[in-house]
Design an enzyme around this catalytic site. Structure first.
Site, PDB file in Angstrom:
ATOM      1  N   ARG A 214       0.839  -1.203   0.000  1.00 35.29           N
ATOM      2  CA  ARG A 214       0.000   0.000   0.000  1.00 35.29           C
ATOM      3  C   ARG A 214       0.873   1.253   0.000  1.00 35.29           C
ATOM      4  O   ARG A 214       0.586   2.232  -0.686  1.00 35.29           O
ATOM      5  CB  ARG A 214      -0.917  -0.004   1.230  1.00 35.29           C
ATOM      6  CG  ARG A 214      -1.980  -1.074   1.188  1.00 35.29           C
ATOM      7  CD  ARG A 214      -3.014  -0.896   2.278  1.00 35.29           C
ATOM      8  NE  ARG A 214      -2.665  -1.539   3.530  1.00 35.29           N
ATOM      9  CZ  ARG A 214      -3.093  -2.743   3.908  1.00 35.29           C
ATOM     10  NH1 ARG A 214      -3.861  -3.461   3.112  1.00 35.29           N
ATOM     11  NH2 ARG A 214      -2.750  -3.240   5.075  1.00 35.29           N
ATOM     12  N   ASP A 252     -16.177  -2.436  -4.317  1.00 40.54           N
ATOM     13  CA  ASP A 252     -16.218  -3.733  -3.637  1.00 40.54           C
ATOM     14  C   ASP A 252     -17.644  -4.275  -3.703  1.00 40.54           C
ATOM     15  O   ASP A 252     -18.606  -3.501  -3.706  1.00 40.54           O
ATOM     16  CB  ASP A 252     -15.769  -3.616  -2.183  1.00 40.54           C
ATOM     17  CG  ASP A 252     -15.333  -4.960  -1.618  1.00 40.54           C
ATOM     18  OD1 ASP A 252     -14.120  -5.255  -1.678  1.00 40.54           O
ATOM     19  OD2 ASP A 252     -16.195  -5.723  -1.147  1.00 40.54           O
ATOM     20  N   ASP A 301      -6.758  -5.863  -6.315  1.00 44.83           N
ATOM     21  CA  ASP A 301      -6.423  -6.639  -5.116  1.00 44.83           C
ATOM     22  C   ASP A 301      -7.549  -7.646  -4.839  1.00 44.83           C
ATOM     23  O   ASP A 301      -8.257  -7.539  -3.842  1.00 44.83           O
ATOM     24  CB  ASP A 301      -6.235  -5.682  -3.929  1.00 44.83           C
ATOM     25  CG  ASP A 301      -5.855  -6.419  -2.652  1.00 44.83           C
ATOM     26  OD1 ASP A 301      -5.416  -7.579  -2.729  1.00 44.83           O
ATOM     27  OD2 ASP A 301      -6.016  -5.830  -1.558  1.00 44.83           O
ATOM     28  N   CYS A 341      -3.401 -13.305  -3.896  1.00 45.14           N
ATOM     29  CA  CYS A 341      -3.150 -13.768  -2.522  1.00 45.14           C
ATOM     30  C   CYS A 341      -3.404 -15.269  -2.393  1.00 45.14           C
ATOM     31  O   CYS A 341      -3.598 -15.778  -1.298  1.00 45.14           O
ATOM     32  CB  CYS A 341      -4.003 -12.996  -1.526  1.00 45.14           C
ATOM     33  SG  CYS A 341      -5.769 -13.204  -1.769  1.00 45.14           S
TER      34      CYS A 341
END
Length: 400
Positions: A214, A252, A301, A341
Site C-alpha cells: 500500500r 467492492d 487486489d 493472494c
C-alpha cells in the site's frame, strides 16, 4: 509420561526432511503407544532416526504438525514462551509493530495459529486441534512479552470461524477470550487511519500483509485519477487519497466493506476525493471501458480465486480477465498495481497470466516493483503454504 512414536514409511517425510512442518496421513507406517488427538508424539524415520516432535490429529489429512526437531525438547510453558518471544523480537526488527501479525503459524514454528495485533487488541485464529489446546497459554504469554515493552493488551477476540477447522474435527468459533471490549479498533498505518472491525470484518478484520505494498503506491498517486478494485475497507484507495490523488474510486461487492471504507475516508478527511461503490468488479470494468473511462492508476487486489489445486484453471481465467480489463482502463503511460493472494497461484503462473493478458490487449508492461507479503508474514522456505502474496506494479504502455 510415555509418548507415542510415529514411524514414517520408507521414502516418505519429504516435506519435513526439506525443512517443512507437516506429515500427511499417507506417509505414516506405524504408531506405537497410545495417544489422544492433540497429544505431542515423537516422529521417527523408517529406520528409527529421530526427526522431531509434533501434535497428532487422526481426523486431519495433515496428521502431524511439527513443533520442534529436537526429540529431547519438552513442549512446556518455557518452550512456548521462547517461541512467542522470538516472534516478537523478529517483528520489532523488521516491521512497524503498532499493528502487525504477531504469530504467523508454521513460519513462526507455532503451526496452525495466527495472532494479529491491532494497537492494544489481539485477534486470534486457531486452525489446528493441537495448537487449539495450547491457545489460552500462548495468548497469556503474548500479553506477558508485550507488557515487558510497555504494551498493555486491553482485549482479545477469537476469529476461529474458517471452514478449515471442520477438516480438523473442530467447530467454527468466534467470540471474546476474556473480558468484552469495543471491537471497533482504530489503527494507523503508513499515515492512514482505519477503523478495524475485529468481530465482523473479513478474516481477522484487516489485511496487514499488504502494509508496504500500500505504501508503494503512494508515490504514483499524486494528482492522479485512481481506480481501486476489490477495495475491501478502502486501504489502497485511502493510501492514494492521502498521497494527493485528485480522484479515487474504490469498488467492492460487499456493502459492509463499502460502508466501512466510506467511514475510513471520513476519518482521514479525504471524502471529497475518495468515494466508494458497491458493485461487482467483473461487471463494472467492461461498463467503464464502454464509456471510454481512463485512469492514471488502476489497483487490482482480488480475493483468492483458488483455494485448491483443482480449481487453478478457473482461477487463471479469472486473473487473466481482471488484469486484461484493468490494463484497458489504464491510460498510456499510467500504472497498474496487481496482486494474487492465493498460495496455489504460484509466482511463475501469476507472472505468465499477466503476460498473456498484456499480449491479448496489445499493451507493453514495464515492471516497476515486485513484492511479496510484509515481513510480519515471514516466508519459511520449504513450508510452501507460507508464501502466498505476489504483488506487481507495472507501467502500462500502448504497443506503438
Amino acid at each position: 509420561m510415555s509418548q507415542a512414536i510415529v514411524t514414517l514409511k520408507k521414502g516418505e517425510g519429504r516435506t519435513i526432511k526439506a525443512g517443512g512442518m507437516w506429515i500427511f496421513d499417507n506417509e505414516i507406517d506405524t504408531i506405537t503407544g497410545s495417544y489422544e488427538n492433540g497429544d505431542i508424539v515423537i516422529i521417527h524415520d523408517f529406520d528409527g532416526y529421530p526427526m522431531g516432535k509434533g501434535f497428532i490429529n487422526d481426523r486431519s489429512k495433515i496428521r502431524i504438525r511439527l513443533m520442534t526437531r529436537k526429540v529431547q525438547q519438552e513442549i512446556d510453558e518455557a518452550f512456548l514462551e521462547m517461541r512467542v518471544r522470538n516472534a516478537w523480537e523478529y517483528r520489532k526488527k523488521t516491521v512497524d509493530t503498532s499493528s502487525c501479525r504477531l504469530i504467523f503459524g508454521e513460519a513462526d514454528f507455532l503451526p496452525g495459529l495466527v495472532i494479529d495485533k491491532f494497537e492494544d487488541v489481539l485477534v486470534v485464529e486457531s486452525l489446528a486441534f493441537g495448537i487449539d489446546q495450547m491457545k489460552p497459554q500462548i495468548v497469556e504469554l503474548c500479553k506477558k512479552v508485550l507488557a515487558e515493552d510497555g504494551i498493555a493488551i486491553r482485549g482479545v477476540y477469537e476469529r476461529s470461524d474458517a471452514k478449515v477447522r471442520l477438516q480438523e474435527g473442530m467447530e467454527r468459533f468466534k467470540g471474546f477470550i476474556g473480558a468484552e471490549f469495543d471491537t471497533k479498533v482504530e489503527i494507523k498505518e503508513n499515515g492512514v487511519r482505519y477503523f478495524v472491525d475485529v468481530k465482523d470484518g473479513q478474516k481477522t478484520g484487516f489485511f496487514l500483509d499488504q502494509k508496504y505494498n500500500r505504501l508503494a503506491i503512494q508515490k504514483l498517486c499524486k494528482d492522479a485519477r485512481v481506480l481501486d478494485c476489490f477495495t475491501h475497507t478502502g486501504s489502497f484507495a485511502l493510501n492514494a487519497g492521502i498521497a494527493g490523488a485528485r480522484e479515487v474510486i474504490g469498488v467492492d461487492a460487499s456493502q459492509l466493506g463499502v460502508d466501512q471504507a466510506t467511514e475510513n475516508a471520513k476519518l482521514n478527511g479525504v471524502s471529497d476525493r475518495v468515494r466508494f461503490l458497491c458493485e461487482d468488479v467483473f461487471e463494472l470494468l467492461p461498463r467503464l471501458e464502454e464509456k471510454g473511462e481512463k485512469f492514471d492508476v488502476v489497483i487490482l487486489d482480488p480475493p483468492a480465486f483458488t483455494k485448491s489445486r483443482n480449481s487453478i484453471k478457473n482461477a487463471v481465467k479469472g486473473y487473466r480477465e481482471i488484469n486484461l480489463r484493468g490494463m484497458k482502463l489504464v491510460k498510456d503511460g499510467g500504472y497498474l498495481a496487481t496482486c494474487s493472494c492465493s498460495h496455489f497461484m504460484s509466482y511463475e503462473l501469476f507472472t505468465q497470466t499477466i503476460h498473456q493478458a498484456a499480449s491479448n490487449v496489445h499493451k507493453r508492461l514495464r515492471q516497476v516493483e515486485f513484492h511479496t507479503q510484509a515481513p510480519d508474514h515471514p516466508i519459511l522456505w520449504s513450508a510452501d503454504e507460507s508464501y502466498y502474496l505476489k504483488f506487481y506494479i507495472f507501467q502500462v504502455v500502448d504497443d506503438k
